[in-house]
Design a protein around this motif. Structure first.
Motif, mmCIF file in Angstrom:
data_model
loop_
_atom_site.group_PDB
_atom_site.id
_atom_site.type_symbol
_atom_site.label_atom_id
_atom_site.label_comp_id
_atom_site.label_asym_id
_atom_site.label_seq_id
_atom_site.Cartn_x
_atom_site.Cartn_y
_atom_site.Cartn_z
ATOM 1 N N LEU A 292 54.909 38.630 5.081
ATOM 2 C CA LEU A 292 55.661 37.382 5.161
ATOM 3 C C LEU A 292 55.619 36.820 6.580
ATOM 4 O O LEU A 292 55.456 35.597 6.772
ATOM 5 C CB LEU A 292 57.113 37.609 4.718
ATOM 6 C CG LEU A 292 58.021 36.373 4.748
ATOM 7 C CD1 LEU A 292 57.460 35.259 3.878
ATOM 8 C CD2 LEU A 292 59.445 36.743 4.301
ATOM 9 N N THR A 293 55.749 37.683 7.564
ATOM 10 C CA THR A 293 55.667 37.248 8.959
ATOM 11 C C THR A 293 54.331 36.564 9.238
ATOM 12 O O THR A 293 54.280 35.481 9.841
ATOM 13 C CB THR A 293 55.847 38.445 9.912
ATOM 14 O OG1 THR A 293 57.157 39.000 9.737
ATOM 15 C CG2 THR A 293 55.668 38.033 11.364
ATOM 16 N N ALA A 294 53.248 37.182 8.773
ATOM 17 C CA ALA A 294 51.915 36.629 9.006
ATOM 18 C C ALA A 294 51.750 35.269 8.332
ATOM 19 O O ALA A 294 51.176 34.329 8.913
ATOM 20 C CB ALA A 294 50.852 37.599 8.512
ATOM 21 N N ARG A 295 52.257 35.127 7.118
ATOM 22 C CA ARG A 295 52.112 33.872 6.394
ATOM 23 C C ARG A 295 52.918 32.742 7.051
ATOM 24 O O ARG A 295 52.448 31.605 7.124
ATOM 25 C CB ARG A 295 52.525 34.056 4.932
ATOM 26 C CG ARG A 295 51.567 34.938 4.158
ATOM 27 C CD ARG A 295 52.002 35.139 2.711
ATOM 28 N NE ARG A 295 51.890 33.910 1.915
ATOM 29 C CZ ARG A 295 52.159 33.848 0.619
ATOM 30 N NH1 ARG A 295 52.552 34.968 -0.023
ATOM 31 N NH2 ARG A 295 52.033 32.724 -0.050
ATOM 32 N N LEU A 296 54.102 33.059 7.535
ATOM 33 C CA LEU A 296 54.903 32.017 8.185
ATOM 34 C C LEU A 296 54.303 31.631 9.534
ATOM 35 O O LEU A 296 54.288 30.444 9.899
ATOM 36 C CB LEU A 296 56.346 32.493 8.351
ATOM 37 C CG LEU A 296 57.134 32.745 7.056
ATOM 38 C CD1 LEU A 296 58.597 32.995 7.367
ATOM 39 C CD2 LEU A 296 56.988 31.597 6.078
ATOM 40 N N ARG A 297 53.821 32.625 10.256
ATOM 41 C CA ARG A 297 53.180 32.311 11.538
ATOM 42 C C ARG A 297 51.925 31.469 11.337
ATOM 43 O O ARG A 297 51.620 30.589 12.160
ATOM 44 C CB ARG A 297 52.856 33.603 12.289
ATOM 45 C CG ARG A 297 54.083 34.287 12.884
ATOM 46 C CD ARG A 297 53.732 35.616 13.515
ATOM 47 N NE ARG A 297 54.907 36.221 14.160
ATOM 48 C CZ ARG A 297 54.955 37.473 14.610
ATOM 49 N NH1 ARG A 297 53.882 38.263 14.478
ATOM 50 N NH2 ARG A 297 56.046 37.942 15.187
ATOM 51 N N ALA A 298 51.211 31.725 10.240
ATOM 52 C CA ALA A 298 50.012 30.935 9.942
ATOM 53 C C ALA A 298 50.362 29.470 9.689
ATOM 54 O O ALA A 298 49.517 28.583 9.872
ATOM 55 C CB ALA A 298 49.291 31.517 8.732
ATOM 56 N N CYS A 299 51.608 29.214 9.280
ATOM 57 C CA CYS A 299 52.071 27.838 9.069
ATOM 58 C C CYS A 299 52.563 27.203 10.367
ATOM 59 O O CYS A 299 52.941 26.024 10.373
ATOM 60 C CB CYS A 299 53.226 27.817 8.066
ATOM 61 S SG CYS A 299 52.811 28.357 6.415
ATOM 62 N N GLY A 300 52.595 27.978 11.434
ATOM 63 C CA GLY A 300 53.086 27.457 12.701
ATOM 64 C C GLY A 300 54.558 27.733 12.962
ATOM 65 O O GLY A 300 55.127 27.216 13.924
ATOM 66 N N ILE A 301 55.185 28.554 12.122
ATOM 67 C CA ILE A 301 56.597 28.905 12.301
ATOM 68 C C ILE A 301 56.692 30.154 13.170
ATOM 69 O O ILE A 301 56.017 31.156 12.913
ATOM 70 C CB ILE A 301 57.286 29.150 10.944
ATOM 71 C CG1 ILE A 301 57.278 27.868 10.114
ATOM 72 C CG2 ILE A 301 58.718 29.649 11.144
ATOM 73 C CD1 ILE A 301 57.796 28.059 8.697
ATOM 74 N N THR A 302 57.534 30.099 14.184
ATOM 75 C CA THR A 302 57.751 31.266 15.043
ATOM 76 C C THR A 302 58.594 32.291 14.307
ATOM 77 O O THR A 302 59.668 31.970 13.784
ATOM 78 C CB THR A 302 58.464 30.858 16.343
ATOM 79 O OG1 THR A 302 57.623 29.956 17.072
ATOM 80 C CG2 THR A 302 58.755 32.074 17.211
ATOM 81 N N VAL A 303 58.124 33.529 14.239
ATOM 82 C CA VAL A 303 58.875 34.619 13.630
ATOM 83 C C VAL A 303 59.019 35.724 14.672
ATOM 84 O O VAL A 303 58.029 36.225 15.192
ATOM 85 C CB VAL A 303 58.177 35.172 12.373
ATOM 86 C CG1 VAL A 303 58.988 36.321 11.781
ATOM 87 C CG2 VAL A 303 57.993 34.068 11.344
ATOM 88 N N HIS A 304 60.250 36.083 14.973
ATOM 89 C CA HIS A 304 60.498 37.100 15.983
ATOM 90 C C HIS A 304 60.216 38.499 15.429
ATOM 91 O O HIS A 304 60.414 38.745 14.229
ATOM 92 C CB HIS A 304 61.938 37.009 16.475
ATOM 93 C CG HIS A 304 62.240 35.714 17.175
ATOM 94 N ND1 HIS A 304 61.861 35.469 18.467
ATOM 95 C CD2 HIS A 304 62.868 34.582 16.738
ATOM 96 C CE1 HIS A 304 62.244 34.254 18.820
ATOM 97 N NE2 HIS A 304 62.855 33.692 17.786
#
Length: 372
Positions: A292-304
């Motif tokens: 999930l972290t990888a998919r959100l980061r791929a959208c440009g969303i910062t995930v801590h």
């Protein structure tokens, strides 16, 4: 009296001013109006519910629900001691770890004293401390990680308690054992360090200890734990603490006689003995969290980075976070807005099942496409 609510203008009994110094705690939402199928990812509950053995244990215990439970939770403490290699005599069980946290604050705090916590620490610490008449001092964090030097700098002669959730809620970040040991070494002996390890079962890092080592090393460290996360028993309300003998004595004097129900105790014992449960849940969580972290980061969303069963997604602004939250709700997905933790630009998202994580990833990808 100022700041107090007087219904219909009648004077009536007056509660202490401290009661009105904090807003009521608001838990994660569970329902959405007009939505039949809700994906609830707002409260960091276990992805798979309670262990099957715990469900059966609750059913069996229901037959004797007319009997008062064991006031000392002896069988439960024994099971916890066996599972985690701890002395049952130095364990106290409670109605969720929140009860034990509150009892520690009431017992060691009070008017004219102070509690130190991190800037984005668990809200219950501040709420319980203010209700006890304490002053709360918050230490700035560094990249959402507890800063040990900043914590120590907040300690004054009035400090009685230092609270640290490790891993922390809602940031998901973790402080290595060596740094926690440095915190403990820098505290006066009369200050109680409370290590809240609610998410300990999810951590695999070799530099982590939930707190037992420091509890055993002296007289001023307490570790609190819960069955609400990995073991899926949030509704049963069951927590425990491991502490030095003098602290155990204090807790046994201040807790209510039957604070753990017989059904919760039975469920706790059964969940500890569920074969492979921790391993299965931890493996799923680590894999699903990374995906999930990888998919959100791929959208440009910062995930801590997170060591827990949730992630903290930074949408960049308060407005964008609110818009993303609203977008998720239209798709029946509830996550946690963490503005109350001074992080209004962030959403905390529990790691659910694969299907639930896929739904979140797809919904947020759609949000980014539509809103930029």
């Amino acid at each position: 009296m100022t700041g107090q609510f007087k219904p219909h203008g009648h004077p009536g009994p007056h509660a202490r001013d401290a009661v009105f110094s904090v807003p009521p705690y608001v838990g994660g939402e569970s329902t959405l109006k007009g939505v039949n199928r809700v994906i609830k990812l707002s409260s960091n509950e276990g992805a798979f519910g309670p262990p099957p053995g715990a469900v059966e244990a609750i059913r069996a215990a229901a037959c004797s629900a007319h009997r008062y439970p064991d006031g000392g939770s002896a069988a439960l403490r024994e099971a916890i001691g066996v599972r985690f290699g701890l002395d049952p005599a130095r364990i106290v069980c409670g109605n969720g770890s929140d009860e034990l946290i509150t009892l520690l604050i009431q017992s060691y705090g009070g008017s004219g004293t102070e509690l130190v916590m991190s800037a984005h620490g668990f809200l219950i610490y501040e709420i319980a401390a203010k209700l006890a008449g304490m002053t709360v001092r918050k230490a700035a964090e560094r990249d959402l990680v507890t800063d040990i030097d900043a914590m120590l700098a907040q300690v004054t002669p009035a400090t009685r308690l230092v609270f640290l959730a490790n891993p922390n809620n809602p940031t998901g970040t973790l402080v290595p054992h060596a740094e926690i040991a440095r915190l403990r070494a820098g505290l006066p002996e009369d200050v109680l360090l409370v290590l809240d390890a609610a998410y300990a079962e999810y951590v695999e890092r070799p530099d982590y200890d939930a707190g037992a080592l420091l509890v055993d090393a002296g007289d001023n460290v307490v570790m609190t734990r819960t069955f609400s996360k990995m073991f899926g028993l949030g509704g049963a309300r069951l927590g425990w603490t491991y502490a030095p003998a003098p602290v155990i004595d204090v807790l046994n004097r201040t807790r209510m006689p039957f604070n753990v129900s017989s059904l919760a105790a039975a469920a706790g014992i059964a969940s500890l003995g569920e074969p492979g449960w921790i391993e299965r849940c931890r493996d799923h969580n680590n894999r699903a969290r990374a995906a999930l972290t990888a998919r959100l980061r791929a959208c440009g969303i910062t995930v801590h980075p997170s060591e827990t069963n949730f992630i903290l997604a930074d949408l960049g602004s308060t407005t964008r976070a609110a818009a993303a939250d609203a977008h998720l709700r239209t798709r029946g997905i509830i996550v946690r807005n963490v503005a109350a933790y001074a992080l209004p630009q962030c959403l905390r998202i529990t790691i659910g099942t694969d299907e639930e994580c896929d739904a979140v990833a797809e919904a947020l990808a759609g949000f980014v496409r539509d809103h930029g």
